[in-house]
Design a protein around this motif. Structure first.
Motif, PDB file in Angstrom:
ATOM      1  N   VAL A 154       0.863  -1.180   0.000  1.00 37.37           N
ATOM      2  CA  VAL A 154       0.000   0.000   0.000  1.00 37.37           C
ATOM      3  C   VAL A 154       0.901   1.232   0.000  1.00 37.37           C
ATOM      4  O   VAL A 154       1.910   1.273   0.706  1.00 37.37           O
ATOM      5  N   LEU A 155       0.531   2.242  -0.774  1.00 41.29           N
ATOM      6  CA  LEU A 155       1.284   3.484  -0.828  1.00 41.29           C
ATOM      7  C   LEU A 155       0.384   4.652  -0.419  1.00 41.29           C
ATOM      8  O   LEU A 155      -0.585   4.971  -1.115  1.00 41.29           O
ATOM      9  N   ALA A 189       5.629  -1.001   4.194  1.00 40.14           N
ATOM     10  CA  ALA A 189       6.661  -1.992   4.505  1.00 40.14           C
ATOM     11  C   ALA A 189       6.807  -2.090   6.020  1.00 40.14           C
ATOM     12  O   ALA A 189       6.871  -1.072   6.709  1.00 40.14           O
ATOM     13  N   THR A 190       6.822  -3.299   6.517  1.00 39.88           N
ATOM     14  CA  THR A 190       6.809  -3.520   7.961  1.00 39.88           C
ATOM     15  C   THR A 190       7.939  -4.470   8.323  1.00 39.88           C
ATOM     16  O   THR A 190       7.974  -5.611   7.854  1.00 39.88           O
ATOM     17  N   HIS A 220       7.228   0.716   9.953  1.00 42.97           N
ATOM     18  CA  HIS A 220       5.805   0.414   9.873  1.00 42.97           C
ATOM     19  C   HIS A 220       5.081   1.565   9.188  1.00 42.97           C
ATOM     20  O   HIS A 220       5.638   2.664   9.011  1.00 42.97           O
ATOM     21  N   PHE A 221       3.855   1.342   8.813  1.00 47.77           N
ATOM     22  CA  PHE A 221       3.020   2.391   8.229  1.00 47.77           C
ATOM     23  C   PHE A 221       2.730   3.440   9.303  1.00 47.77           C
ATOM     24  O   PHE A 221       2.432   3.095  10.447  1.00 47.77           O
ATOM     25  N   PRO A 222       2.812   4.731   8.965  1.00 48.83           N
ATOM     26  CA  PRO A 222       2.656   5.770   9.991  1.00 48.83           C
ATOM     27  C   PRO A 222       1.196   6.004  10.385  1.00 48.83           C
ATOM     28  O   PRO A 222       0.637   7.093  10.186  1.00 48.83           O
ATOM     29  N   ALA A 223       0.584   4.988  10.940  1.00 49.51           N
ATOM     30  CA  ALA A 223      -0.815   5.084  11.364  1.00 49.51           C
ATOM     31  C   ALA A 223      -0.900   5.585  12.799  1.00 49.51           C
ATOM     32  O   ALA A 223      -0.288   5.010  13.700  1.00 49.51           O
ATOM     33  N   GLY A 224      -1.623   6.661  13.013  1.00 44.24           N
ATOM     34  CA  GLY A 224      -1.819   7.166  14.361  1.00 44.24           C
ATOM     35  C   GLY A 224      -0.679   8.003  14.888  1.00 44.24           C
ATOM     36  O   GLY A 224      -0.712   8.430  16.044  1.00 44.24           O
ATOM     37  N   THR A 254       4.166  -3.257  15.254  1.00 43.57           N
ATOM     38  CA  THR A 254       4.041  -3.683  13.860  1.00 43.57           C
ATOM     39  C   THR A 254       2.704  -4.384  13.605  1.00 43.57           C
ATOM     40  O   THR A 254       2.079  -4.173  12.558  1.00 43.57           O
ATOM     41  N   GLU A 255       2.246  -5.184  14.570  1.00 46.09           N
ATOM     42  CA  GLU A 255       0.971  -5.869  14.389  1.00 46.09           C
ATOM     43  C   GLU A 255      -0.189  -4.876  14.380  1.00 46.09           C
ATOM     44  O   GLU A 255      -1.120  -4.991  13.569  1.00 46.09           O
TER      45      GLU A 255
END
Length: 513
Positions: free
Chosen positions: A176-177, A261-262, A283-287, A333-334
């Motif tokens: 995902v990008l 990418a994780t 990890h994806f910069p979520a939150g 990561t999870e």
């Protein structure tokens, strides 16, 4: 020029680590490739646990005064935001503060405390010996080598230190990008504007300089193929497709893509080399959790390095860094992967799932609290040292309201705090002495449920509880504490810099009256 610790990377993680080491009297050099601070701020948020960490050193005020407090955060960009106001913290909010400013404040602290910060320098490799590590550095005027007792890689996901130390970085590639654009909006949306639907997701956040940050994903971004650099035209098309307007978008300052990418370092320590922050976890910069988790890595590692170098803790203490922080990286990561699934749920089924979870967060306070505690890092707890240890052992200590102060005001980077809750200076605990230990006797005004009945607690420099007891018999209480201190504290003879010295005896300076 030698230092006890060399830190590769002058971002927020490396700078907080350096400042903490200096608070303990450790000489430290920060090696940073950038000649000047990056004006583009990848991170925008400072979470509650990070503010607490700053408060435990009395340096929170600049961050709190400059940041914009937000009452919560998000999980997976769900419409129902997490309510941080329910969190058991004196800082129950997220601060909106660009990384550039956070970094500037942290660098100012590190320099004022005496850290050496070498900009325009790059760590190129290392050579580890039995008593030191030689760090190979490239400067504008040529290469040189710096010797240290320990090297910490805070040098990002492409960490040179990690590669040179031979530490694996397993994980999964991007599928995902996401994209972001810092732009001027002549007709900006209302604060907190967001969109999520079949055409994608969008968040719009005001940032300093009269800009807005637009962050989003579209269904076509669910790909492992790099489509090229983001353009203003593409950003405009994405935003119009979702909202019907481009909000008067113009004058981009930064356009970027980022992937999911994780990866997680197999080891956070290899000999005299340690990893922290993005060098340890990608990890994806979520939150907005990445920088905050990295600062907590640094908070955990700094006092352990200092305690070992200052001689009052055994070398085995350093092994607990991986043991405690690697599981946090696993959870990070999870959780990030789970949020990516929600943030790309553009199908009717995915939208239905998002709606259901949003309702549950609103209707079930315990679910809100669980997720908010995880995002904010307030719920992080380390394994107890003994099988029979119960809460609050291992948990982060609340800022207890004591009769004359608060817990955070008592914490220091250079040693444990023994909190005698009996309220009497004539009690035996008041007379315990030793390196890396301070005793404070006080009567708490109000104890959290986890602390009910506790008569004493040993709090680590990073604010986590090492031991707590409700034992009513004074002699047993002292004996129990002495046994704990014998495992956490160990006096060493003073020896030459970077060399190991023979140990004298297990915490032999404890006395009790």
């Amino acid at each position: 020029m030698n230092h006890q610790v060399v830190v590769a990377g002058g971002g927020p993680v490396g700078l907080w680590l350096a400042a903490e080491l200096r608070r303990c009297g450790i000489t430290v050099a920060v090696i940073e490739t950038r000649t000047e601070r990056d004006t583009r701020s990848r991170a925008l948020t400072v979470h509650p646990r990070t503010i607490e960490t700053f408060a435990s050193r009395g340096v929170q005020d600049p961050f709190v005064s400059e940041g914009i407090p937000l009452p919560g955060g998000h999980f997976g960009a769900l419409d129902s935001r997490l309510d941080f106001r329910r969190l058991p913290s004196p800082f129950p909010y997220t601060l909106l503060l660009p990384q550039q400013r956070t970094e500037a404040l942290l660098e100012q602290q590190a320099l004022e405390l005496g850290a050496t910060v070498l900009r325009g320098h790059e760590v190129t490799g290392l050579s580890e010996g039995p008593d030191s590590v030689r760090v190979h550095i490239q400067a504008a005027d040529g290469p040189f080598t710096m010797e240290a007792a320990y090297l910490v890689g805070c040098d990002g996901v492409r960490s040179t230190v990690r590669g040179a130390a031979g530490i694996d970085f397993p994980g999964t590639p991007s599928t995902v990008l996401g994209w972001l654009g810092d732009v001027v909006l002549d007709e900006p949306p209302a604060p907190g504007h967001g969109y999520f639907g079949p055409n994608g997701s969008l968040m719009a956040v005001p940032v300093p300089g009269g800009l807005h940050r637009l962050v989003g994903i579209t269904p076509r971004d669910i790909t492992s193929t790099w489509p090229g650099d983001l353009t203003l035209a593409e950003l405009r098309e994405n935003v119009i497709t979702m909202t019907g307007t481009d909000f008067g978008m113009r004058d981009p300052v930064w356009l970027s893509r980022f992937g999911n990418a994780t990866r997680l370092a197999a080891q956070y320590r290899n000999g005299r080399v340690f990893l922290a922050g993005d060098a340890a976890h990608q990890h994806f910069p979520a939150g907005g959790v990445g920088m905050n988790v990295g600062i907590q890595d640094a908070a955990n590692l700094a006092w352990k390095l200092a305690a070992t170098l200052n001689g009052w803790a055994p070398d085995t203490l350093l092994d607990t860094y991986h043991a405690e922080r690697h599981p946090v990286g696993v959870s990070l990561t999870e959780t990030s992967r789970a949020q990516v699934a929600l943030m790309t749920a553009f199908t009717p089924e995915g939208l239905a799932l998002r709606g259901l979870l949003g309702e549950l967060i609103t209707e079930l306070p315990e679910l809100n609290d669980r997720l908010a505690g995880q995002v904010s890092s307030l719920s992080v707890a380390y394994p107890p040292t003994a099988p029979d240890d119960r809460r609050p052992t291992g948990t982060r200590a609340d800022d207890l309201a004591l009769d004359d102060t608060s817990l955070f005001a008592l914490l220091r980077a250079d040693g444990y705090l023994l909190l005698d809750l009996t309220g009497s200076p004539d009690r035996p605990l008041h007379h315990l002495t030793g390196p890396g230990l301070r005793v404070h006797t006080s009567t708490p005004r109000l104890l959290p449920a986890d602390w009910s009945g506790m008569r004493a607690a040993l709090v680590r420099p990073d604010g986590h509880v090492a031991w707590a007891s409700a034992e009513s018999h004074d002699a047993t209480l002292v004996n129990d504490l002495t046994a704990v201190l014998a495992t956490t504290h160990q006096q060493r003879a003073t020896g030459p810099t970077f060399t190991r010295s023979p140990r004298l005896s297990a915490y032999g300076k404890i006395t009790a009256c």
